[in-house]
Design a protein around this motif. Structure first.
Motif, mmCIF file in Angstrom:
data_model
loop_
_atom_site.group_PDB
_atom_site.id
_atom_site.type_symbol
_atom_site.label_atom_id
_atom_site.label_comp_id
_atom_site.label_asym_id
_atom_site.label_seq_id
_atom_site.Cartn_x
_atom_site.Cartn_y
_atom_site.Cartn_z
ATOM 1 N N SER A 154 4.836 -5.455 3.191
ATOM 2 C CA SER A 154 6.019 -5.207 2.361
ATOM 3 C C SER A 154 6.704 -3.923 2.811
ATOM 4 O O SER A 154 6.066 -3.005 3.348
ATOM 5 C CB SER A 154 5.619 -5.091 0.890
ATOM 6 O OG SER A 154 4.895 -3.897 0.664
ATOM 7 N N GLU A 183 7.883 -1.690 0.888
ATOM 8 C CA GLU A 183 7.379 -0.595 0.060
ATOM 9 C C GLU A 183 6.106 0.003 0.665
ATOM 10 O O GLU A 183 5.935 1.221 0.694
ATOM 11 C CB GLU A 183 7.107 -1.098 -1.351
ATOM 12 C CG GLU A 183 8.371 -1.366 -2.154
ATOM 13 C CD GLU A 183 8.050 -1.831 -3.565
ATOM 14 O OE1 GLU A 183 8.108 -0.994 -4.478
ATOM 15 O OE2 GLU A 183 7.727 -3.015 -3.729
ATOM 16 N N ARG A 228 6.961 2.104 3.665
ATOM 17 C CA ARG A 228 7.523 3.417 3.341
ATOM 18 C C ARG A 228 6.425 4.439 3.098
ATOM 19 O O ARG A 228 6.617 5.634 3.300
ATOM 20 C CB ARG A 228 8.409 3.326 2.091
ATOM 21 C CG ARG A 228 9.738 2.642 2.332
ATOM 22 C CD ARG A 228 10.613 2.601 1.092
ATOM 23 N NE ARG A 228 11.513 1.459 1.179
ATOM 24 C CZ ARG A 228 11.553 0.465 0.309
ATOM 25 N NH1 ARG A 228 10.764 0.483 -0.749
ATOM 26 N NH2 ARG A 228 12.386 -0.538 0.483
ATOM 27 N N SER A 229 5.261 3.982 2.659
ATOM 28 C CA SER A 229 4.152 4.902 2.403
ATOM 29 C C SER A 229 3.476 5.364 3.683
ATOM 30 O O SER A 229 2.703 6.312 3.675
ATOM 31 C CB SER A 229 3.114 4.232 1.489
ATOM 32 O OG SER A 229 2.426 3.196 2.176
ATOM 33 N N ARG A 272 5.406 3.227 10.559
ATOM 34 C CA ARG A 272 6.239 2.050 10.378
ATOM 35 C C ARG A 272 7.170 1.727 11.550
ATOM 36 O O ARG A 272 7.563 0.568 11.694
ATOM 37 C CB ARG A 272 7.033 2.145 9.071
ATOM 38 C CG ARG A 272 8.150 3.178 9.033
ATOM 39 C CD ARG A 272 8.882 3.129 7.687
ATOM 40 N NE ARG A 272 10.011 4.050 7.646
ATOM 41 C CZ ARG A 272 10.875 4.107 6.648
ATOM 42 N NH1 ARG A 272 10.749 3.304 5.612
ATOM 43 N NH2 ARG A 272 11.885 4.970 6.676
ATOM 44 N N GLN A 328 17.759 7.814 -7.869
ATOM 45 C CA GLN A 328 16.686 7.013 -7.285
ATOM 46 C C GLN A 328 17.179 5.616 -6.905
ATOM 47 O O GLN A 328 16.379 4.696 -6.744
ATOM 48 C CB GLN A 328 15.522 6.888 -8.292
ATOM 49 C CG GLN A 328 14.788 8.184 -8.576
ATOM 50 C CD GLN A 328 13.853 8.589 -7.449
ATOM 51 O OE1 GLN A 328 13.762 7.922 -6.423
ATOM 52 N NE2 GLN A 328 13.149 9.699 -7.638
ATOM 53 N N THR A 366 18.999 2.565 -4.571
ATOM 54 C CA THR A 366 18.800 2.110 -3.181
ATOM 55 C C THR A 366 19.965 2.511 -2.288
ATOM 56 O O THR A 366 19.966 2.171 -1.106
ATOM 57 C CB THR A 366 18.642 0.580 -3.150
ATOM 58 O OG1 THR A 366 19.825 -0.039 -3.691
ATOM 59 C CG2 THR A 366 17.431 0.151 -3.960
ATOM 60 N N ASN A 407 17.680 -1.373 1.171
ATOM 61 C CA ASN A 407 17.351 -0.041 0.657
ATOM 62 C C ASN A 407 17.671 1.008 1.722
ATOM 63 O O ASN A 407 17.151 0.961 2.839
ATOM 64 C CB ASN A 407 15.871 0.026 0.285
ATOM 65 C CG ASN A 407 15.555 1.227 -0.584
ATOM 66 O OD1 ASN A 407 16.072 2.323 -0.376
ATOM 67 N ND2 ASN A 407 14.687 1.045 -1.561
ATOM 68 N N ARG A 433 16.691 3.864 2.097
ATOM 69 C CA ARG A 433 15.523 4.632 2.539
ATOM 70 C C ARG A 433 14.883 4.035 3.790
ATOM 71 O O ARG A 433 14.076 4.693 4.449
ATOM 72 C CB ARG A 433 14.494 4.711 1.417
ATOM 73 C CG ARG A 433 15.000 5.454 0.183
ATOM 74 C CD ARG A 433 14.001 5.406 -0.955
ATOM 75 N NE ARG A 433 14.550 6.000 -2.172
ATOM 76 C CZ ARG A 433 13.931 6.058 -3.333
ATOM 77 N NH1 ARG A 433 12.709 5.537 -3.451
ATOM 78 N NH2 ARG A 433 14.505 6.613 -4.383
ATOM 79 N N ASP A 434 15.252 2.793 4.090
ATOM 80 C CA ASP A 434 14.715 2.145 5.286
ATOM 81 C C ASP A 434 15.629 2.315 6.489
ATOM 82 O O ASP A 434 15.300 1.853 7.587
ATOM 83 C CB ASP A 434 14.490 0.652 5.012
ATOM 84 C CG ASP A 434 13.490 0.413 3.902
ATOM 85 O OD1 ASP A 434 12.602 1.266 3.734
ATOM 86 O OD2 ASP A 434 13.604 -0.605 3.196
ATOM 87 N N SER A 464 10.278 13.219 -3.236
ATOM 88 C CA SER A 464 9.616 12.825 -1.992
ATOM 89 C C SER A 464 10.177 13.581 -0.796
ATOM 90 O O SER A 464 11.366 13.470 -0.488
ATOM 91 C CB SER A 464 9.766 11.318 -1.752
ATOM 92 O OG SER A 464 9.155 10.942 -0.532
#
Length: 642
Positions: A286, A288, A291-292, A297, A410, A412, A626, A628-629, A639
C-alpha cells in the motif's frame, strides 16, 4: 550429561533379521570411565540391539542443514534422503535418539501409575500431581525431538561485507538497462556490464533467472546464470534487494515482454540484503506503508516511476524556459517578506530556546535585535518578489526552487515544503501569463509522454486507465477561459439542480472556489484545462493589479481535471500610489517592502508572472492522488522523518 563424538565409515550394507541398513559407526563416551561402542558387527548380535539402533537411524533423518559429511539411513519401506551435517542440529538429534528410549519408558511407567491411581480411587490431589508429572515428561520428549528453531533477525541485520565487493562493482563500462532496451542497433552477441539490484531470483536445475533493475526503467532485464559458472556461488547468495554486477552476452529473450536478456559470464554480489526481513518483497504494498519507509520506497515500481517522471518534468522545465529566452534565477530561501501576506511562515532564528532568556521590547514584543539577521526572518513562501526585481532589469526570468508554508493542513493537496516554478515577464499583461502558462504545461507534458513511455504506461495501467488519453488531449486541445463572474453563475446554476451533491453549495461573488468547484469547471463544464480570471480583489494578494472596475484584480488560476488549481498568476501592480495603498490595506509595512517599492520608483513597467506548484504537476501527470507521494521526502504537520 553425555558428550557425543561421532565418526563416519564408508557406506556398507548390513543384513539382519529386520533388513536394517545402517552405515554408521557411532562412538558414545561419557564423562565416566564407561563407554559403549556400537558397530555393524555388534548390532547383528541380537534383535534387541537392532531395535535400540532404530532411534539412531531416525535421528540421522532429522539432521539439520549445514556443511560437512552426509549420513545415510535406509530400511524397507522407508528412505532417508541425504542431508548435510550440522553440529547443533545433529547433536540435538542424536541426543534425542539416545534419550528417547529412556523418556518413553518413563512416560509409560508414569502413565501406568496414573491409571492405577484412578482405578484405586486415590485422592484427587495425588492423581493431579501424577498427571502433572506425566505431562512434563511428554513435554520434555517433544522438546528433545523438536527441530532446531532459527533465530529471528532484525530488519537490516544482513551480513556485512567490508571492502569485499569484487572487481565488477567499480569496473568501468557500465551500460544502463534503458540503453540496452532502447538501442536502435543490434546488440545480439555484444558483451555488456550491468549493475543494479535484484528484484527476483528463480533457481532451476541447471541455471537461475535473475531480474536485475538499475532504476533506469520500470522493468529490469533478465539475467540467465548457468550453474557451470565459476561465480555461480554468488548467484546462490542473492535475494530480493541485493546489489549485484553482471558481465555477460546479450542474447534474444525467450520470454514475453522484452527483446533482450543477458547470458551471464560473471556474477558478483556487491551488497547483501537480508531477504527474510527486507520490507519490499515481491508483492503489492500500500502507498501508506511505503510512506513509512520513504528511504526504501524509490525501489518500488510506483515511486521509481514517479521519480523518473518528476526528473523529466524538471529537465523539460529548464529546456522550455531556455528556448523562450528566460534566465534562471536562484531566489533566496530566507526572507523577511511575506509574499502572500497570510502569515503562515516558518521562522528562522538563532535566539535561545529558553523562553525566559528572550529579550522583550518596551511594548512586550520579542526583541530580534540580537537575532542572526537583526530582525524577524522566515523561510520563503515564494520567490516572486525577488523574481520581479530581476525581471525589471533582465526582461524575462524564472525561479525553480523550494518554498515553505506553515499551514496546519493534513489534506492530500498540501505540503509544508514544496517546489515552485515562478516565471516573471517584463512588458507583459494577464493575457501573456495565460499564453505562457498554457505553452509551458503542454510542452512538459508532451516531453514526458515522449521520454518516459514505459513509466506513463505503468501509471495508465495501474492507476488511471484514461491517463494517457487525457494527457494527449491536453497537448492537442486549446485551454478554456472563463471570467470568475461567469464561473460563479455557471456553478450557481448547476448547484441549484441538487444541492445535496455538493459539500460547499453556497457560492456567491467573493467565494474562494473550493476543489470541488474547480474540478467541476475543468472536468464537467469545459472538459479541458480552464483559466478562470479576474478574481475579486478581496480574496487575492496585495501585489495583484487592480482592474478598472474597482472590484476585481488581473489574476488568473489554471484549473486542470483531476487536480483543480495548478497555476496561479497575475499582472503585478506597477502603480506606486496604488501599491502603497494596498500594503496599508493588507496590514503590511512599507518599511519592510522599501526595495519592492523602489521597482516602481525607478523605471516601472507593466509586468506579470505566475507560480506553478511542481508537486501538483507531478500528481497530475502521474495520476497520483496524494501529494505526499509526489516528492521524495514529504514534510507535513507532525512529520519531518528521513
Amino acid at each position: 550429561e553425555t558428550k557425543l563424538c561421532y565418526k563416519l565409515m564408508a557406506p556398507q550394507i548390513v543384513s539382519g533379521p529386520r533388513c536394517l541398513a545402517f552405515p554408521l559407526l557411532l562412538v558414545l563416551t561419557t564423562y565416566s570411565s564407561s563407554a559403549i561402542a556400537f558397530s555393524p558387527a555388534s548390532m547383528l548380535a541380537s534383535s534387541r540391539a537392532l531395535a535400540a539402533a532404530r532411534p539412531l537411524a531416525l535421528a540421522a533423518s532429522r539432521l539439520g542443514s549445514g556443511t560437512g559429511p552426509i549420513l545415510y539411513g535406509r530400511r524397507r519401506g522407508f528412505n532417508v534422503m541425504p542431508r548435510p551435517w550440522s553440529r547443533n542440529s545433529g547433536a540435538r538429534a542424536l541426543c534425542a535418539a539416545v534419550a528417547g528410549s529412556d523418556l518413553e519408558a518413563k512416560i509409560k511407567e508414569q502413565g501406568d501409575k496414573v491409571r492405577d491411581l484412578k482405578a484405586g480411587k486415590a485422592p484427587k490431589q495425588e492423581i493431579t500431581a501424577a498427571v502433572q508429572v506425566l505431562l512434563e515428561l511428554k513435554a520434555e520428549a517433544e522438546k528433545a525431538t523438536a527441530p532446531p528453531q532459527l533465530e529471528e533477525r532484525a530488519i537490516a541485520d544482513a551480513p556485512v561485507r567490508v571492502s569485499d565487493f569484487g572487481p565488477l562493482a567499480l569496473a568501468e563500462g557500465r551500460v544502463k538497462v534503458h540503453e540496452i532496451m532502447g538501442s536502435s542497433e543490434d546488440l545480439l552477441g555484444k558483451e555488456v556490464l550491468v549493475k543494479g539490484w535484484c528484484r527476483t531470483v528463480r533457481d532451476q536445475k541447471a541455471f537461475s533467472f535473475i531480474e536485475l533493475n538499475d532504476g533506469s526503467l520500470p522493468s529490469g532485464i533478465q539475467i540467465v546464470a548457468l550453474n557451470s559458472l565459476a561465480t555461480y556461488g554468488e548467484v546462490q547468495k542473492l535475494s530480493t534487494g541485493a546489489a549485484l554486477a553482471v558481465k555477460g552476452i546479450v542474447v534474444e529473450s525467450q520470454g514475453k515482454g522484452q527483446k533482450y536478456e543477458i547470458l551471464a559470464s560473471q556474477v558478483q554480489l556487491v551488497g547483501d540484503c537480508s531477504g527474510k526481513d527486507y520490507p519490499l518483497q515481491k508483492k503489492k504494498h500500500s502507498l501508506e506503508f511505503l510512506r513509512s519507509i520513504a528511504h526504501l520506497r524509490p525501489r518500488s515500481n510506483t515511486f521509481g516511476s514517479i521519480a523518473r517522471v518528476r526528473s523529466a518534468l524538471a529537465q523539460a522545465t529548464h529546456a522550455f524556459f531556455e528556448k523562450q529566452g528566460f534566465l534562471y534565477l536562484q531566489a533566496p530561501i530566507i526572507t523577511a517578506s511575506d509574499c502572500e501576506g497570510a502569515g503562515e511562515m516558518f521562522r528562522v532564528t538563532t535566539l535561545p530556546t529558553d523562553v525566559n532568556a528572550l529579550k522583550k521590547t518596551k511594548t512586550g514584543q520579542m526583541d530580534f535585535s540580537d537575532d542572526f539577521f537583526g530582525k524577524p526572518a522566515f523561510l520563503t513562501v515564494s520567490g516572486q518578489l525577488s523574481g520581479e526585481a530581476y525581471a525589471c532589469a533582465l526582461g524575462d526570468i524564472y525561479t525553480f526552487g523550494p518554498t515553505f508554508r506553515a499551514e496546519n493542513s493534513q489534506t492530500t493537496r498540501h505540503l509544508a515544503e514544496f517546489w515552485m516554478i515562478e516565471p516573471e515577464m517584463a512588458f507583459a499583461d494577464l493575457a501573456a501569463v495565460q499564453a505562457n502558462a498554457e505553452a509551458y504545461v503542454k510542452y512538459v507534458v508532451n516531453h514526458v509522454l515522449q521520454s518516459c513511455p514505459q513509466d506513463m504506461q505503468f501509471f495508465n495501467d495501474m492507476y488511471d486507465k484514461t491517463l494517457l488519453e487525457r494527457l494527449k488531449a491536453l497537448v492537442d486541445t486549446p485551454f478554456a477561459r472563463v471570467t470568475y463572474h461567469d464561473a460563479i453563475l455557471l456553478l450557481q446554476t448547476e448547484i441549484s439542480k441538487d444541492r445535496s451533491k455538493w459539500q460547499f453549495p453556497d457560492v456567491v461573488f467573493g467565494t474562494d472556489l473550493s476543489t470541488e468547484h474547480e474540478r467541476w469547471l475543468a472536468e464537467t463544464k469545459f472538459s479541458a484545462p480552464t483559466f478562470v480570471y479576474n478574481y475579486p480583489r478581496g480574496i487575492k494578494s496585495f501585489y495583484m493589479r487592480d482592474n478598472d472596475d474597482g472590484k476585481t484584480v488581473a489574476a488568473t488560476d489554471l484549473l486542470v481535471p483531476g487536480i483543480g488549481e495548478l497555476v496561479g498568476g497575475s499582472q503585478r501592480e506597477e502603480r506606486m500610489d496604488v501599491l502603497c495603498s494596498k500594503l496599508k490595506e493588507f496590514g503590511l509595512s512599507e518599511e519592510d517592502y522599501w526595495w519592492y517599492l523602489d521597482l516602481r520608483r525607478y523605471g516601472s513597467t507593466p509586468h506579470a508572472g505566475y507560480g506553478l506548484g511542481f508537486e501538483r504537476l507531478v500528481c497530475y501527470v502521474t495520476a497520483t492522488e496524494n501529494i505526499r507521494d509526489a516528492i521524495a521526502f514529504p514534510r507535513y504537520p507532525g512529520s519531518a522523518e528521513f
